[in-house]
Enzyme design. Structure first.
Site, mmCIF file in Angstrom:
data_model
loop_
_atom_site.group_PDB
_atom_site.id
_atom_site.type_symbol
_atom_site.label_atom_id
_atom_site.label_comp_id
_atom_site.label_asym_id
_atom_site.label_seq_id
_atom_site.Cartn_x
_atom_site.Cartn_y
_atom_site.Cartn_z
ATOM 1 N N GLU A 3 -72.127 -74.290 21.773
ATOM 2 C CA GLU A 3 -71.429 -73.792 22.972
ATOM 3 C C GLU A 3 -69.976 -73.472 22.648
ATOM 4 O O GLU A 3 -69.443 -72.412 23.006
ATOM 5 C CB GLU A 3 -71.450 -74.854 24.086
ATOM 6 C CG GLU A 3 -72.811 -75.125 24.684
ATOM 7 C CD GLU A 3 -73.568 -76.245 23.978
ATOM 8 O OE1 GLU A 3 -73.316 -76.482 22.762
ATOM 9 O OE2 GLU A 3 -74.424 -76.865 24.625
ATOM 10 N N LYS A 49 -65.058 -81.820 17.391
ATOM 11 C CA LYS A 49 -65.028 -82.769 16.277
ATOM 12 C C LYS A 49 -65.732 -82.166 15.060
ATOM 13 O O LYS A 49 -65.202 -82.151 13.965
ATOM 14 C CB LYS A 49 -65.701 -84.073 16.715
ATOM 15 C CG LYS A 49 -65.781 -85.117 15.630
ATOM 16 C CD LYS A 49 -66.360 -86.418 16.150
ATOM 17 C CE LYS A 49 -66.627 -87.352 14.977
ATOM 18 N NZ LYS A 49 -67.217 -88.631 15.391
ATOM 19 N N LYS A 59 -81.148 -79.252 21.282
ATOM 20 C CA LYS A 59 -80.312 -78.279 20.555
ATOM 21 C C LYS A 59 -81.180 -77.463 19.606
ATOM 22 O O LYS A 59 -81.059 -76.238 19.516
ATOM 23 C CB LYS A 59 -79.271 -79.011 19.691
ATOM 24 C CG LYS A 59 -78.096 -79.585 20.415
ATOM 25 C CD LYS A 59 -77.064 -80.037 19.365
ATOM 26 C CE LYS A 59 -76.089 -81.041 19.911
ATOM 27 N NZ LYS A 59 -75.225 -81.625 18.879
ATOM 28 N N HIS A 87 -69.586 -88.919 53.471
ATOM 29 C CA HIS A 87 -70.234 -87.956 54.374
ATOM 30 C C HIS A 87 -71.362 -87.207 53.676
ATOM 31 O O HIS A 87 -71.806 -86.162 54.156
ATOM 32 C CB HIS A 87 -69.182 -86.985 54.926
ATOM 33 C CG HIS A 87 -68.170 -87.712 55.756
ATOM 34 N ND1 HIS A 87 -68.351 -87.972 57.089
ATOM 35 C CD2 HIS A 87 -66.999 -88.301 55.413
ATOM 36 C CE1 HIS A 87 -67.319 -88.671 57.543
ATOM 37 N NE2 HIS A 87 -66.490 -88.887 56.550
ATOM 38 N N GLY A 105 -66.962 -88.827 19.881
ATOM 39 C CA GLY A 105 -66.592 -87.754 20.804
ATOM 40 C C GLY A 105 -66.171 -88.282 22.170
ATOM 41 O O GLY A 105 -65.145 -87.894 22.729
ATOM 42 N N ARG A 106 -66.964 -89.197 22.717
ATOM 43 C CA ARG A 106 -66.677 -89.681 24.075
ATOM 44 C C ARG A 106 -65.562 -90.715 24.102
ATOM 45 O O ARG A 106 -65.226 -91.238 25.168
ATOM 46 C CB ARG A 106 -67.963 -90.222 24.706
ATOM 47 C CG ARG A 106 -68.693 -91.259 23.867
ATOM 48 C CD ARG A 106 -70.136 -91.436 24.353
ATOM 49 N NE ARG A 106 -70.929 -92.318 23.498
ATOM 50 C CZ ARG A 106 -71.596 -91.912 22.429
ATOM 51 N NH1 ARG A 106 -71.536 -90.658 22.042
ATOM 52 N NH2 ARG A 106 -72.314 -92.763 21.712
ATOM 53 N N GLU A 124 -74.212 -91.736 27.393
ATOM 54 C CA GLU A 124 -74.433 -91.310 26.007
ATOM 55 C C GLU A 124 -74.309 -92.527 25.076
ATOM 56 O O GLU A 124 -74.922 -92.575 24.021
ATOM 57 C CB GLU A 124 -73.444 -90.197 25.607
ATOM 58 C CG GLU A 124 -73.916 -89.381 24.414
ATOM 59 C CD GLU A 124 -73.058 -88.153 24.104
ATOM 60 O OE1 GLU A 124 -71.913 -88.336 23.661
ATOM 61 O OE2 GLU A 124 -73.526 -87.018 24.293
#
Ligand code: F6P
Length: 545
Positions: free
Chosen positions: A214, A208, A511, A385, A268-269, A354
């Site tokens: 990253e 965005k 960050k 399990h 973003g999410r 978030e």
């Protein structure tokens, strides 16, 4: 003027009193007392079915919770969101992911801009591009069709497309392999590139902001890898971008003609419906991508118009709030009984945590109740399990959302029968538990002392809450509806807690510090300004690098 605090509201106080009465409720007795409980506490919307009857609530609890939703202004805030008001008050932005899935003939003008026209103009470009790649008309620089698509993005620019491409696996194009690179850890991109041929690979740089460290580092690495193996002039056929930041895309060297834009009012999410969904449209084709949008839109319409008492996202949000606030549950497990939904819990982690992992209200006042629980989970039956032991007999009560499709997309019907049997058996077991007397009956025949030694270990307290969400098939429309259900659930809870669900300042501090330490690790003189632990860790890494 600050909004009234949650705990000062009359409905919250009524709920507090009610919660004391409800403390000793046993779900088994609630079922026995009301033969209609399942019918009363289940509903259908947008192709999804929700059973919320296995919760420690009764009709009065729901009445009080709905009263709280009204008092906290869920309806007004919902309408403000759909209308494009700037409800993200710390970034002064509208929140309009719902507009991304509105049909072409919908109307929405915000700040003089026809939002629906803008959305559909980009969708038209996505359609043309994805048809060309899938149809083999968009060719790599040596004239071969694209076989591999690598999405480079992180957070919302990764989790949604990655989860959806996996969930819609049966609809995928047979020639296109989808890859996702997100982590700054070089092992991620290294493992992806190792399998690829540049002449048939398409990179999507998805960010965005187009500044996320990253993604920028991975995109540069991919670019370098490409130009070491192919002419630089071939880049435009192999690199496209998805972003809101045209200048940064240009500066990276991607032609804006190959950029798919979106807007600052898409969080973003909440962005898988925007051009960030490009990998999904490439994978399943634009027709199915449109069904995905339509499924979410159907849930939007339900959320917008159904009375709160019969509103699926509202009920899911209210029950989650009840469990968090009055049962004190610190986390929620998402248990998709569908292997193709393996990434859904990770997707919900960003969506919910978030959004609502906040400690101050929209006005900046400390919240006066706990907010977002931790979200985690794995597909069933694998989770059974691993950590279901803790869910059944641990000291914390952890509510579970079971999610299943009634029909599989394979022919192995006996597998599916076994899967659904496990799903329903677990929710029954969490609810019923097993009493000491039942254990004693099971152990009949053993010496008495041995029975009594084993009873505490084999007893299940039960009375543990769960929801079950069913769909006919996991397909683009039901996946769209499912994601939108959780988006709106998250919204409702944010309104109850009074937080801004649409900012994420909490990711900033790490960050900034990482930038500083990165320079120190790269050889800058290390000012001993950190604490002794951080200094010690940096020193060890500098010695090793
Ligand atoms: O981690 C913070 C965050 O801003 C997320 O909200 C977002 O989804 C992610 O980083 C990626 O951001 P971008 O799409 O701008 O690269």
């Amino acid at each position: 003027m600050s909004e009234p605090s949650l705990t000062s509201s009359a409905s919250f106080q009524a709920l507090e009193t009610h919660a004391i009465e409800a403390e000793d409720w046993q779900m088994g007795s609630l079922f026995a007392a009301d033969p209609q409980r399942f019918e009363r506490m289940s509903l259908e919307a947008a192709g999804l079915f929700l059973d919320y009857s296995k919760n420690r609530v009764d009709g009065r609890t729901l009445e009080l919770l709905v009263g709280l939703a009204r008092e906290r202004g869920v309806e007004q805030r919902r309408d403000a969101m759909f209308a494009g008001e700037k409800i993200n008050n710390t970034e002064n932005r509208a929140v309009l992911h719902t507009a991304l899935r509105a049909p072409r003939d919908a109307k929405l003008v915000v700040d003089g801009q026809d939002v629906i026209a803008d959305v559909h103009a980009v969708l038209d470009r996505i359609k043309a591009f994805t048809n060309a790649v899938r149809g083999g008309e968009w060719l790599g620089h040596t004239g071969k069709p694209i076989t591999d698509v690598v999405n480079i993005g992180i957070g919302g620019s990764d989790l949604g497309p990655k989860m959806a491409c996996l969930a819609l696996r049966p609809f995928a194009h047979p020639r296109l392999a989808m890859h996702f690179v997100s982590n700054v850890d070089g092992h991620d991109i290294d493992a992806a590139l190792e399998k690829l041929a540049p002449e048939t690979t398409l990179f999507i740089v998805a960010s965005k902001t187009f500044t996320t460290a990253e993604t920028m580092m991975n995109a540069q690495t991919a670019r370098r890898w490409f130009v070491e193996r192919a002419p630089e002039s071939a880049l435009p056929r192999h690199f496209v971008a998805v972003s809101t930041n045209t200048e940064a895309v240009k500066a990276f060297g991607i032609d804006p003609a190959n950029m798919f834009p979106f807007w600052d009012w898409v969080g973003g999410r909440y962005s898988v419906w925007s051009a960030i969904g490009l990998p999904v449209a490439l994978c399943v084709g634009f027709g199915y991508f449109s069904d995905f949008l339509a499924g979410a839109h159907a849930m939007d319409e339900h959320f917008r118009s159904a009375p709160l008492e019969e509103n699926m996202p509202v009920l899911l949000g209210l029950i989650g709030f009840w469990n968090r606030q009055f049962l004190g549950c610190p986390s929620v497990t998402i248990a998709p009984y569908h292997q193709d939904l393996a990434r859904f819990p990770a997707y919900l982690q960003q969506l919910e945590m978030e959004s609502n992992g906040k400690r101050v209200t929209r006005d900046g006042e400390p919240v006066d109740t706990p907010t977002c629980p931790a979200i985690w989970g794995e597909p069933g039956t694998n989770g059974q399990h691993a950590y279901f032991q803790m869910l059944h007999q641990g000291t914390d009560v952890t509510p579970i959302d079971f999610i299943a499709a009634l029909s599989p997309s394979h022919e192995l019907h006996h597998h599916h029968t076994a899967l659904l049997a496990n799903c329903f058996a677990q929710s029954e077991a969490f609810m019923k538990g097993k009493t000491p007397d039942e254990v004693r009956r099971d152990l009949q025949g053993l010496p008495l002392a041995e029975i009594e030694r084993l009873v505490p270990h084999k007893t299940f307290p039960g009375n543990r809450p769960s929801n079950t969400i069913l769909m006919e098939y996991l397909n683009p429309a039901s996946l769209g509806a499912l994601i939108a259900l959780y988006e709106h659930k998250t919204f409702v809870q944010g309104v109850l807690w009074g937080v801004n669900s649409f900012d994420q300042w909490g990711v900033e501090l790490g960050k900034v510090l990482a930038k500083k330490i990165e320079a120190e690790l790269a050889g800058e003189p290390q000012p001993a300004l950190h604490d002794s632990s951080t200094n010690g860790l940096i020193a060890r890494a500098r010695a090793a690098i």
